[in-house]
Structure formats: C-alpha cells, structure tokens
Design a protein around this motif. Structure first.
Motif, mmCIF file in Angstrom:
data_model
loop_
_atom_site.group_PDB
_atom_site.id
_atom_site.type_symbol
_atom_site.label_atom_id
_atom_site.label_comp_id
_atom_site.label_asym_id
_atom_site.label_seq_id
_atom_site.Cartn_x
_atom_site.Cartn_y
_atom_site.Cartn_z
ATOM 1 N N MET A 1 0.865 -1.188 0.000
ATOM 2 C CA MET A 1 0.000 0.000 0.000
ATOM 3 C C MET A 1 0.902 1.237 0.000
ATOM 4 N N ARG A 3 2.566 4.825 0.710
ATOM 5 C CA ARG A 3 2.767 5.459 2.010
ATOM 6 C C ARG A 3 1.739 6.537 2.291
ATOM 7 N N GLU A 5 -1.339 6.821 1.190
ATOM 8 C CA GLU A 5 -2.657 6.252 1.456
ATOM 9 C C GLU A 5 -2.732 5.659 2.863
ATOM 10 N N ARG A 6 -1.591 4.993 3.259
ATOM 11 C CA ARG A 6 -1.585 4.460 4.614
ATOM 12 C C ARG A 6 -1.681 5.573 5.673
ATOM 13 N N LYS A 9 -5.243 6.823 5.738
ATOM 14 C CA LYS A 9 -6.118 5.845 6.384
ATOM 15 C C LYS A 9 -5.912 5.823 7.887
ATOM 16 N N GLN A 10 -4.670 6.004 8.301
ATOM 17 C CA GLN A 10 -4.381 6.034 9.735
ATOM 18 C C GLN A 10 -5.070 7.207 10.422
ATOM 19 N N ASP A 46 1.077 -3.002 11.446
ATOM 20 C CA ASP A 46 0.571 -1.972 10.531
ATOM 21 C C ASP A 46 0.497 -0.621 11.216
ATOM 22 N N ASP A 50 2.492 2.603 10.054
ATOM 23 C CA ASP A 50 1.828 3.875 9.763
ATOM 24 C C ASP A 50 2.452 5.006 10.550
ATOM 25 N N ASP A 53 5.619 5.964 8.971
ATOM 26 C CA ASP A 53 5.389 6.749 7.756
ATOM 27 C C ASP A 53 5.122 8.206 8.097
#
Length: 817
Positions: A1, A3, A5-6, A9-10, A46, A50, A53
């Motif tokens: 996925m 970076r 987008e993660r 989403k986080q 995950d 995140d 990131d």
C-alpha cells in the motif's frame, strides 16, 4: 500500500477511534467514513508502520535539502543514510507524533535538547507548596508547576478549582524561538481556548486533558497532559489533530461539565446567601411586627386612640402609638435598630426604609387582626350550628346611626358572645333593620334557619309584634324566639319606681342638681374637696356621680356616694351661702340647702339599699355566660329580697338612721304629719252613730306616714313592675317555651314531665324528638342585649375612638387576647 494512502487511512482510523467515546461526537466525521472504519484489533505492525510513515513524512520535509545534497551514487547507501537519519530524528520528534513516546512518561523534551529525567528524580525534587502560594506567582496555572510541587488530596481539589477559576495559562509575551527560528504564536489562543503555554517549559499543553482526563486508557498519553509539545513546525496541524482525538473530546466534556457545575454551585451559593439574607430580614421584620401587633392589641384593649394631633418628626407628642414605640426603643434592641435604619434612610434620602409606623400601617394592622379574629369566630359558629343574634342601635361621635351585630352561641359547652361587625344604617324602621340583619348574615356566611334566638331592646321598631324586627325575623324562621334584654327590663323597673310619687321625683331631681352645682364650677369643686378633707381627713375624697336613665349602674353608685358624703355636702352648701364676699352660686346653694329636708334624707336611706340589691342583679344579668334559667333565678331572688325588706322593723331602722343624720346636719324633723288635716272633736252623740261621715285615712305617727306613703309604695311598685315585665310574658307562646326549657334543666323534673315542657320540645324539634340534647339550644337563647351596647353605655360619651377601633377593642376582649 502506498505510504500516503496508509497515512491518510491512519488519520481516519484515529478519528473513528476517538469518536467511539460518545455517540454525539460522530457529527464531525466526513460522510461515508464509517464504511472504511477499521477494527480496533488491527495488526500492531501496521499501526507501527503507519506511525513510521508519519514520522518519515514529517522529517523528510524538515531535512529535504540534506537528502538532495547527499551522495546518491549508490541507492543502498542512500537508503542506509535515510534510515540512520530517520532513527536519529525519530528520537527528536515530539511525543505526539511517536506512539512509543505517547506510551511512556520517562523522557522530557525541552527546546530541542535531550534531557532524560526519570520520574523518581522528579518526585524527589518536588517541594510542598500550597494553592495560596501559587496564586502569588505571576502565572499561577503554569503547567510546569505540577512537576515542581507536591499537593495533598485536599490541595489537589483546590488546585483544580483555582485553575478553573483563573483559566488556562495563556501569557502574552515575547515567545522564545528554537534552533529553527520557530516559536509559539499567541493567535493560536483565539480558536483554541483550551490551549495553554508554559513559560518555564516553553511548551504548549491541553488544559482540559491536563486537569480532567482521568480514564485509565488515556492515562498513558502524556504529551499534551504533562510532557508538553514544543516542536513548533506544523504546530497548527498538531493542535487540530489533538482537538479531534477522543481523549481531548472527553476532557472537554469533563471540563465543560465542571465549569457548569461550578457555575451551578456558585449560583446555588449565591442563592443560598440571598435566601439566608432574606430569611434574616423576614425574621427581623417578624420580630418588629410582633411588637407592633402587641402594641396595637394593647391600645385597642385599653380603648386608647392611636393617632396624635401632630405626628411630624419635630412634634413633642406624636400620638399613643408612635410614642410608646420610641420608648421601647430604649430597652429593646430590635425596635432600636429598626428606628435607626428608618432615621438613616430619611437623612440620606436613599431608598426609603419601610417604617411600619404610618397611619396606613396602623389601619392595616387593625384590619388584619379584625379579619383573623372574625375568621376564628365564624368557624366556631359554624361548628356550633345554631346561634342567636343580638342587635342594638347606637350613635357615634359624628352623629351617624350605627348598628352593632353580636352573635351568641355555645362552643364546647361554653356560652360565647362574639361581636361581628358595626355597620351604618340609613333608617331605624323595622324593614330597614331586617334588611341589615339579612345582609350581615349573608356577608358572614351564616344561615338564617340556624337562628334560635333574638335579643333586642324594647323599642317598637325592635320588639313590635307586627312590624318590628323580631316579628319579621320570626316570619322567616319560626324557631327564632325573641327575648327582651332582662337587664334592660330591670333598668326600666327602677325608672318606673323612681316616678312612683312626688317625694321620689323631687328626691332624684335634687340629687341631679347637686351633682350639676358642684361639678359645673372648678372653684366649687375644689371647695367641696377641701370640705371633705377637713371633715374626713383619714378617708379618700369622693366625687358625686351623674344620674342617667340609660346608664344602668349609675344610680346605685350615685346614691351610695351621696350617702357617704352627705354631711360634707350640707357643710359645703352652708359655706357657700355664708362666704364673704358672697359667692355667685350662693342663691343656688340656699335653694339646695332648703331642699335637703328630712324627706330627702329618708328617701336616700330607702333607695340606696334597694338600688344596691338591684345593681348586683343587673351586673349578673349582663354577664356573658348567664343563661335564661340563671336569669329567672336572679329575678326570683330580687323578689324575695324585696319581700324581706317590706317589714316594719327594716323601716324603723331606716327611720332612726334618718333622724340621727338630720340632727347631725342641723335639719329640722317635722312635728306634724305632712298633708294631714287637723281633726275636729266629734260630739259624743255622733261618735258611735252609723250615720257618721267616712273619714280619710289618718296616721297616728310620722313614722307610720312615711312607712305607708313612701317605703311600702316604693317596694310595691318595684314588685309589681318586676311581675309585669318578667312574669307577665310567661303567658305568651315564647314565654311558655322558655319556661318549659327552664323546667327541663332540673334533673328531678324528668321523672314526671309536664305537658307544656313536652309541647315546647315538639314545637322546636318535632313530635319524635323528645330526648334531643336541648341544653346547647337553651343556652343559646339570649338574656341581654349586645355586649357592645353595655360597654358603650359605661364608657366616656365623647370618646375619640373611631368605630373601627371600638370594634377591635371588643374583638380583643372577646378573644381574650
């Protein structure tokens, strides 16, 4: 996925997690965000990735130029360098961006320098400081104080109250810049009222999280609570992100609730203080009013006028109500403080203080007391069910015709007479008085069918058998029996006896003239007093009394007083006649002195004991609790006394006393029998002849003449008048019923009932009501007229009291206040 987008989403996942604390917090979520909501049981790897990131993204912006200028010949070496710098910058990053840093409270970052201070070391360095000491500081709510002081449990609560009252620490100063040239900005306060800045730590904190976040799952998140955030790059984003977290929202909810509770407590405290002040003021006013009410009752009971001629502040006599209040202020602190407050308000002309001393307040007190007393009376009357009415006319000082209305009833087997009202009447005719009675009954809620008796005087408009008040009420209620006032009847008996012959008519005229002659002149009155003191130095001075046909007890007291000071009266008249220079009343004194003869002294000796006996009966007949049976016994007792007095021995004693007083006063005793002609000597041949002329009655002695023509005639007239006025009415229907009730009051008479008694019970309660409890109705029947009439006729004729004050006077006497 990817970076980015993660990271996105986080952020959405954190917002959804924060919104789980309260259903009302979902409103800030974007539409459709619930679709992509991730479960709390996501993989920890995950979440860590995140977070890495986010850290990398933040550090790449700060150190982007470094990476562009670095050697990029070998990709692996470049990645190695990035990872190395990333790990280094990760340690320098604020704790809000590092989940690992949010889960621990062991490191503290200050102005970009890495200073590791353990929790134990901080606890040892804390000093005991009170909340009052913090208030002395420039910034009492600075978050740095928490790490420097040690508070007890009570001080912790006080510290929260102090911070809530002072508010977040938001100093407006010249904020220091860090190595990158960034600093805190004061405009951040505007949209974030919860944001606060620590001057000592150069870090920003969340006020609500620092004080009110107490849930266990949020205790580990210490960046905005205790550690502080001092990385100013992207600070606005950090503030926004924190504002969207569940921990912050819950803290804000608790803070708002605490502020609301504080306001409620403050309002409640203020209300309680106001209520306490109001209660104190009400209690003080009650104490003042209780004293003024007692003063009102006292003045009414004593028949004293309330108002004064001049009630201004400069007056020396402000009336019988205000002057005693000023006197009590010397000894009573409540009245003293009240008068001082009134005087202060009048002097400063500020908001007026209610004095409760005005004429309106006095009238209001009288009316309030009258309403209270009347309410109690009417309740007792309704409990008694049956009652009798008493009515009498009177004229006040302004010559207005008034009618006093009194009710007689039996309450708890006690006879009570209660004054209800005084009302003005336009006419004294029977129909007008009937309308007045019906109006009073309706106004006070009394039913006319419950009347059992009527008590009036003997005037035609009252007692008339056809158009009088009693006959009109009897037509509306046949059980309302009329009873003529017995005390008034006895008074009329005495009036008639005083007119029996010329001797008594002359006697009472001379008594009245003696009173007028002495009392009409202050000089003569002083001379009469001096004469008494010279003749009777050990006795008190007596005043002659005035005779009146309407004041019932005046005759007895007037005659008794004259008998005591008779010698002084004769001596006084002689002194006036022989005075030099002659007195202006010398001629009148001679006439009065010649009028005081042997007959005058004998009339005084005859009438005084008889009037004393009748005065006792008259006073007894005017008692409130007297009933018909007792009144008939009193009248029978008077008749028995008159029969005992009608003896030669009694008159002989009176004649001897008269002769002694005549000798002491140097008054001649008649030698001839008054009015008897000198008898001619009859020839012997006609002495025993049947044709001899009939001679007038002749008396052998002077004593015999006065015994027959004066003493016996007066007693016989009294007896005849009593028989006519009291016994003669027994033949009427009302008299038969009342006498039958008197017969039934004797327990022994129930063994053999008389037909009249049975018929009387049947007349009022029916043929089947022989054993009804007739005692309360019998006690209800009146014996005399209204008590108000009796009180008025014994009072001063020119009383300054208004009818309203007279009414309250009688009210307080009736209630025994």
């Amino acid at each position: 996925m990817p970076r980015k987008e993660r990271a996105k989403k986080q952020k959405e996942r954190e917002r959804q997690e924060a919104a789980k604390g309260s259903a009302s917090l979902y409103s800030w979520l974007k539409p459709g965000s619930n679709k992509d909501q991730e479960s709390e049981e996501e993989n920890e790897d995950d979440l860590r990735a995140d977070s890495q990131d986010q850290i990398s993204q933040a550090l790449s912006e700060e150190f982007g130029e470094k990476r562009k200028q670095g050697e990029a010949t070998d990709g692996s070496e470049g990645r190695k360098m990035d990872n190395t710098d990333l790990q280094k910058d990760e340690q320098e990053a604020p704790s809000t961006l590092n989940p690992e840093a949010m889960e621990t409270d062991s490191t503290y970052v200050e102005q970009g320098t890495h200073t590791a201070v353990t929790a134990e070391a901080r606890d040892e360095s804390k000093k005991e400081v009170s909340v009052s000491d913090l208030l002395q500081r420039k910034f009492p709510t600075d978050p740095a104080h928490v790490s420097q002081i040690c508070l007890t449990a009570n001080d912790s609560e006080k510290y929260i109250e102090m911070c809530n009252s002072v508010g977040p620490c938001q100093p407006v100063i010249s904020y220091p810049k860090n190595a990158q040239g960034r600093s805190f900005q004061r405009q951040w306060y505007e949209k974030n009222p919860w944001l606060e800045y620590s001057v000592e730590n150069d870090a920003m904190y969340c006020f609500s999280c620092r004080l009110f976040m107490a849930e266990d799952k949020h205790q580990v998140k210490s960046a905005w609570r205790s550690v502080g955030v001092n990385k100013w790059k992207n600070a606005i984003d950090k503030i926004k992100d924190h504002a969207a977290t569940e921990a912050h929202m819950l803290g804000m909810i608790w803070w708002n609730g605490y502020k609301q509770n504080s306001l409620v407590k403050a309002f409640q405290l203020a209300d309680s203080k106001i209520l306490h002040i109001h209660e104190q003021e009400k209690q003080r006013n009650r104490e003042i009013l209780s004293r003024l009410i007692d003063m009102t009752l006292y003045l009414a009971r004593q028949g004293i006028a309330f108002r004064g001629d001049d009630e201004t502040l400069t007056s020396s006599n402000r009336g019988s109500f205000i002057e005693p209040v000023n006197l009590f202020a010397k000894y009573d602190s409540v009245i003293k403080m009240h008068l001082e407050a009134v005087t202060a308000s009048q002097t400063t002309k500020k908001r007026p203080q209610v004095s409760l001393l005005s004429n309106r307040t006095q009238n209001d007190l009288i009316k309030a007391l009258a309403i209270c007393v009347r309410k109690t009376i009417l309740e007792e009357i309704r409990d008694a069910t049956i009652y009798s009415i008493l009515l009498d006319e009177t004229t006040d000082i302004s010559h207005n015709e008034q009618a006093s209305f009194v009710v007689r009833y039996v309450h708890e087997m006690e006879i009570k007479e209660r004054f209800i009202q005084i009302c003005e009447v336009q006419s004294t005719a029977g129909q007008e008085l009937t309308n007045v009675v019906l109006s009073l009954l309706e106004k006070n809620g009394l039913k006319i069918e419950n009347i059992r008796g009527q008590g009036y005087d003997g005037a035609a408009n009252m007692s008339g058998p056809y158009k009088g008040l009693q006959s009109r009420v009897l037509q509306l209620n046949e059980k309302a029996l009329y009873v003529h006032c017995h005390a008034h009847c006895l008074n009329l008996v005495l009036v008639e006896a005083a007119k029996v012959n010329r001797h008594f008519v002359s006697f009472f005229n001379i008594v009245e003239k003696l009173y007028t002659f002495i009392s009409s002149s202050g000089k003569r009155h002083a001379a009469f007093v001096q004469t008494q003191r010279s003749l009777f130095p050990t006795e008190r001075v007596h005043e002659l009394k005035k005779l009146s046909d309407t004041r019932w007890a005046c005759r007895e007291s007037a005659l008794r007083t004259l008998k005591k000071v008779f010698v002084a009266v004769v001596e006084f008249l002689k002194n006036i006649y022989e005075s030099s220079p002659p007195d202006s009343g010398a001629c009148d004194a001679v006439m009065l002195l010649r009028s005081i003869s042997f007959e005058f002294i004998l009339s005084l000796e005859i009438t005084t004991p008889i009037f004393m006996e009748t005065a006792i009966a008259s006073d007894a007949l005017q008692q409130q609790d007297v009933d018909l049976a007792a009144s008939y016994r009193l009248i029978d007792g008077v008749l028995q006394t008159l029969k005992k007095l009608r003896t030669e021995e009694k008159f002989q004693e009176m004649f001897e006393n008269t002769s002694k007083k005549a000798v002491e006063a140097e008054i001649d005793i008649p030698s001839d029998i008054p009015g008897q002609r000198r008898q001619r000597k009859m020839p012997g041949k006609y002495k025993y002849s049947c044709t001899s002329a009939t001679e007038d009655q002749s008396f052998q002695t002077l004593e015999e003449y006065y015994r027959v023509n004066l003493y016996y005639q007066f007693l016989d007239t009294l007896t005849q008048e009593i028989e006519r006025r009291f016994k003669g009415k027994e033949n009427s229907s009302t008299g038969i019923i009342l006498r039958s009730f008197q017969y039934l009051t004797v327990a022994a008479n129930w063994e053999e009932l008389q037909p009249d008694a049975v018929n009387a019970v049947h007349t009022l309660w029916g043929a089947n009501a022989l054993f009804v409890n007739f005692e309360p109705p019998y006690l209800t029947y009146p014996v005399h007229g209204p008590a108000q009439e009796r009180k008025n006729k014994k009072s001063t004729p020119h009383s300054r009291l208004s009818s309203q004050h007279q009414a309250l006077n009688y009210l307080t006497r009736c209630m025994g206040v």
